[in-house]
Enzyme design. Structure first.
Site, short mmCIF file in Angstrom:
data_model
loop_
_atom_site.label_atom_id
_atom_site.label_comp_id
_atom_site.label_asym_id
_atom_site.label_seq_id
_atom_site.Cartn_x
_atom_site.Cartn_y
_atom_site.Cartn_z
CE1 TYR A 278 -6.77 -12.77 15.57
CE2 TYR A 278 -6.55 -13.75 17.75
CZ TYR A 278 -6.85 -12.66 16.95
OH TYR A 278 -7.22 -11.47 17.53
CG HIS B 143 -21.64 -9.01 11.66
ND1 HIS B 143 -22.48 -10.09 11.58
CD2 HIS B 143 -21.84 -8.28 10.55
CE1 HIS B 143 -23.15 -10.01 10.45
NE2 HIS B 143 -22.78 -8.92 9.80
CG LEU C 209 -1.80 1.18 1.49
CD1 LEU C 209 -2.89 1.25 0.41
CD2 LEU C 209 -2.46 1.10 2.87
CE1 TYR C 210 5.73 1.91 -1.94
CE2 TYR C 210 4.25 0.15 -2.65
CZ TYR C 210 5.51 0.58 -2.26
OH TYR C 210 6.55 -0.31 -2.17
P1 NAD Z 1 -13.34 -7.27 13.30
O1 NAD Z 1 -13.37 -8.59 12.63
O2 NAD Z 1 -14.62 -6.60 13.61
O3 NAD Z 1 -12.44 -6.23 12.48
C1 NAD Z 1 -11.37 -6.59 11.66
C2 NAD Z 1 -11.42 -5.74 10.41
O4 NAD Z 1 -10.28 -6.05 9.59
C3 NAD Z 1 -12.65 -6.02 9.55
O5 NAD Z 1 -13.23 -4.80 9.15
C4 NAD Z 1 -12.10 -6.79 8.36
O6 NAD Z 1 -12.88 -6.65 7.20
C5 NAD Z 1 -10.71 -6.18 8.23
N1 NAD Z 1 -9.76 -7.05 7.55
C6 NAD Z 1 -9.51 -8.37 7.76
N2 NAD Z 1 -8.54 -8.80 6.94
C7 NAD Z 1 -8.15 -7.74 6.19
C8 NAD Z 1 -7.18 -7.56 5.17
N3 NAD Z 1 -6.42 -8.56 4.74
N4 NAD Z 1 -7.05 -6.32 4.62
C9 NAD Z 1 -7.82 -5.28 5.04
N5 NAD Z 1 -8.76 -5.40 6.00
C10 NAD Z 1 -8.92 -6.62 6.58
O7 NAD Z 1 -12.47 -7.49 14.64
P2 NAD Z 1 -12.15 -6.50 15.84
O8 NAD Z 1 -12.65 -7.09 17.09
O9 NAD Z 1 -12.52 -5.11 15.48
O10 NAD Z 1 -10.56 -6.62 15.89
C11 NAD Z 1 -9.71 -5.60 15.40
C12 NAD Z 1 -8.26 -5.96 15.69
O11 NAD Z 1 -8.08 -6.09 17.10
C13 NAD Z 1 -7.82 -7.29 15.08
O12 NAD Z 1 -6.50 -7.15 14.60
C14 NAD Z 1 -7.87 -8.25 16.22
O13 NAD Z 1 -6.97 -9.30 16.07
C15 NAD Z 1 -7.52 -7.35 17.39
N6 NAD Z 1 -8.07 -7.88 18.65
C16 NAD Z 1 -9.38 -7.73 18.96
C17 NAD Z 1 -9.87 -8.26 20.13
C18 NAD Z 1 -11.31 -8.09 20.56
O14 NAD Z 1 -11.67 -8.63 21.59
N7 NAD Z 1 -12.14 -7.35 19.87
C19 NAD Z 1 -9.02 -8.96 21.00
C20 NAD Z 1 -7.69 -9.12 20.62
C21 NAD Z 1 -7.22 -8.56 19.46
N1 UDP Z 2 5.65 -1.44 1.41
C1 UDP Z 2 4.40 -0.89 1.25
N2 UDP Z 2 4.30 0.48 1.22
C2 UDP Z 2 5.38 1.29 1.32
C3 UDP Z 2 6.64 0.71 1.50
C4 UDP Z 2 6.75 -0.68 1.54
O1 UDP Z 2 3.40 -1.58 1.16
O2 UDP Z 2 5.20 2.51 1.27
C5 UDP Z 2 5.75 -2.91 1.45
C6 UDP Z 2 6.73 -3.44 0.42
O3 UDP Z 2 6.00 -3.78 -0.74
C7 UDP Z 2 7.32 -4.66 1.10
C8 UDP Z 2 7.06 -4.47 2.57
O4 UDP Z 2 6.31 -3.27 2.69
O5 UDP Z 2 6.65 -5.83 0.67
C9 UDP Z 2 8.31 -4.35 3.38
O6 UDP Z 2 9.02 -3.23 2.92
P1 UDP Z 2 10.59 -3.10 3.16
O7 UDP Z 2 11.01 -1.83 2.52
O8 UDP Z 2 10.91 -3.30 4.58
O9 UDP Z 2 11.18 -4.38 2.44
P2 UDP Z 2 11.56 -4.70 0.95
O10 UDP Z 2 10.76 -3.78 0.05
O11 UDP Z 2 13.00 -4.44 0.89
O12 UDP Z 2 11.17 -6.12 0.81
#
Ligand code: NAD
Ligand code: UDP
Ligand code: UDP
Length: 326
Positions: A149, A185, A67-68
């Protein structure tokens, strides 16, 4: 011209339960918020009230991909958190935890931005030490159904600390213990939302195992407050810091409280306990108290009442939508 105090803040997982409350809080403090979410477990409904805010932007994106963007701070909240959802696609869960953390750390490194990691009490696994303090290394099964997880989040912590030590990235790691509240949810699958929805529908309350396992439940407002305090600490404060409510209940206690507070006619039903389900969990929050002058304020009964009121409304709304469309 931008106000110098107004930061541009990225919240990954911002359309989820905790993320949406965090977005709201940061907008309330006058910041610009970029919410990134792939809607895996989150929903547009959680942020629909923010979409017209002039400083709020929503981007559909999976953090497993690079993500940039240009921001000043990052809160990495993206990851399914309910066992039901994180086990549904365990490989995706691991990718989100690990590749997602890597990409967000790469982003933070390039931008010299502070980054918060939503870690979890699950890093302690099924703990042998009780209550859990940050020094405890945990008891995690590396090959079980919760491992995607638990190990994913442990690996993410490792990445955070290595980017900090090796590359000087400013990190803040918070280990979140069971948190509940409005905007979970209805089909989330976690215990508080399950019990409340079941009670409101007068359906059986599903206890897994004998209900003697314990958890310590934190209300969402307390958690968002402490996350914001962690982010404001000096650079040398990296965590990990336990964040949660140290008052411990059995799952059976919780079921009985929910039945009482909803006035439900639900009966309790016992189901098999899923494997590796932790038997006890309670945070030692001494570090958070000392470093952040924080402790939770909302007792379980008060938090449950607010959550019940939310689900009550949400269920009526969904019945109305169903009546209109079915
Ligand atoms: P949630 O499932 O409601 O929210 C997670 C969000 O992340 C969702 O909106 C989902 O769509 C998004 N998401 C998942 N994978 C993604 C991806 N690859 N790219 C972009 N977005 C993505 O859960 P929450 O309870 O709000 O939890 C939020 C964070 O807090 C999580 O990282 C969870 O592990 C951490 N956490 C929560 C609790 C809790 O009790 N609520 C406890 C421990 C840790
Ligand atoms: N990355 C990203 N956004 C940025 C800079 C890096 O998503 O603005 C991602 C990049 O694609 C890489 C990861 O972050 O997969 C780790 O970046 P880093 O520079 O540490 O490692 P490298 O690019 O050397 O693998
Ligand atoms: N649980 C339960 N009934 C449910 C959902 C969960 O008895 O309908 C139990 C679950 O087995 C665990 C505890 O409640 O012992 C907390 O589960 P949750 O999924 O909320 O979170 P966890 O702390 O296990 O990640």
């Amino acid at each position: 011209m931008r106000d110098a105090k107004r930061k541009r803040i990225l919240v990954t997982g911002g359309a989820g339960f905790l993320g949406s409350h965090l977005c709201e809080r940061l907008l309330g403090e006058g910041h610009e918020v970029l919410c990134v979410d792939n809607f895996y477990t989150g929903s547009r409904d959680n942020v629909s009230h923010l979409l017209s805010h002039p400083y709020f932007e929503m981007l559909r994106h999976d953090i497993c991909l690079p993500l940039y963007v240009e921001v000043d701070e990052i809160y990495n909240m993206a990851c399914p958190a309910s066992p039901l959802h994180y086990q549904a696609d365990p490989i995706q869960t691991m990718k989100t935890s690990v590749l997602g953390a890597l990409n967000m750390l790469g982003l933070a490194q390039r931008l010299k931005a502070k980054i918060f990691q939503a870690s979890t009490s699950e890093v302690y696994g099924d703990p042998h030490v009780h209550p859990q303090s940050e020094e405890y290394w945990g008891n995690v099964n590396p090959v079980g159904i919760r491992s995607c997880y638990d190990e994913g989040k442990r690996c993410a912590e490792t990445l955070f600390f290595d980017y900090h030590r090796k590359n000087g990235v400013s990190i803040k790691v918070g280990r979140i213990f069971n948190t509940y509240g409005p905007r979970m949810h209805p089909n989330d699958g976690r215990v508080v939302s399950n019990f409340i929805v079941q009670a409101l529908k007068n359906q059986p309350i599903t206890i897994y195992g004998n209900g003697q396992q314990t958890r310590s439940f934190c209300y969402v407002d307390d958690l968002i407050e402490v996350i914001c305090r962690i982010m404001k600490t000096p650079r040398e404060v990296t965590g990990p810091i336990n964040i949660g409510n140290p008052v411990e209940f059995t799952v059976l206690d919780l079921a009985q409280q929910v039945i009482r507070l909803t006035g439900s006619k639900s009966k309790i039903e016992f189901h098999p306990l899923p494997s590796d389900d932790p038997k006890q969990r309670r945070p030692n929050i001494q570090r958070a108290k000392e470093l952040l002058d924080w402790e939770p304020k909302v007792p379980l009964e008060k938090g449950l009442l607010a959550t019940i009121a939310y689900f009550d409304k949400a269920l009526v709304r969904s019945e109305e939508v169903c009546l209109k469309n079915c």
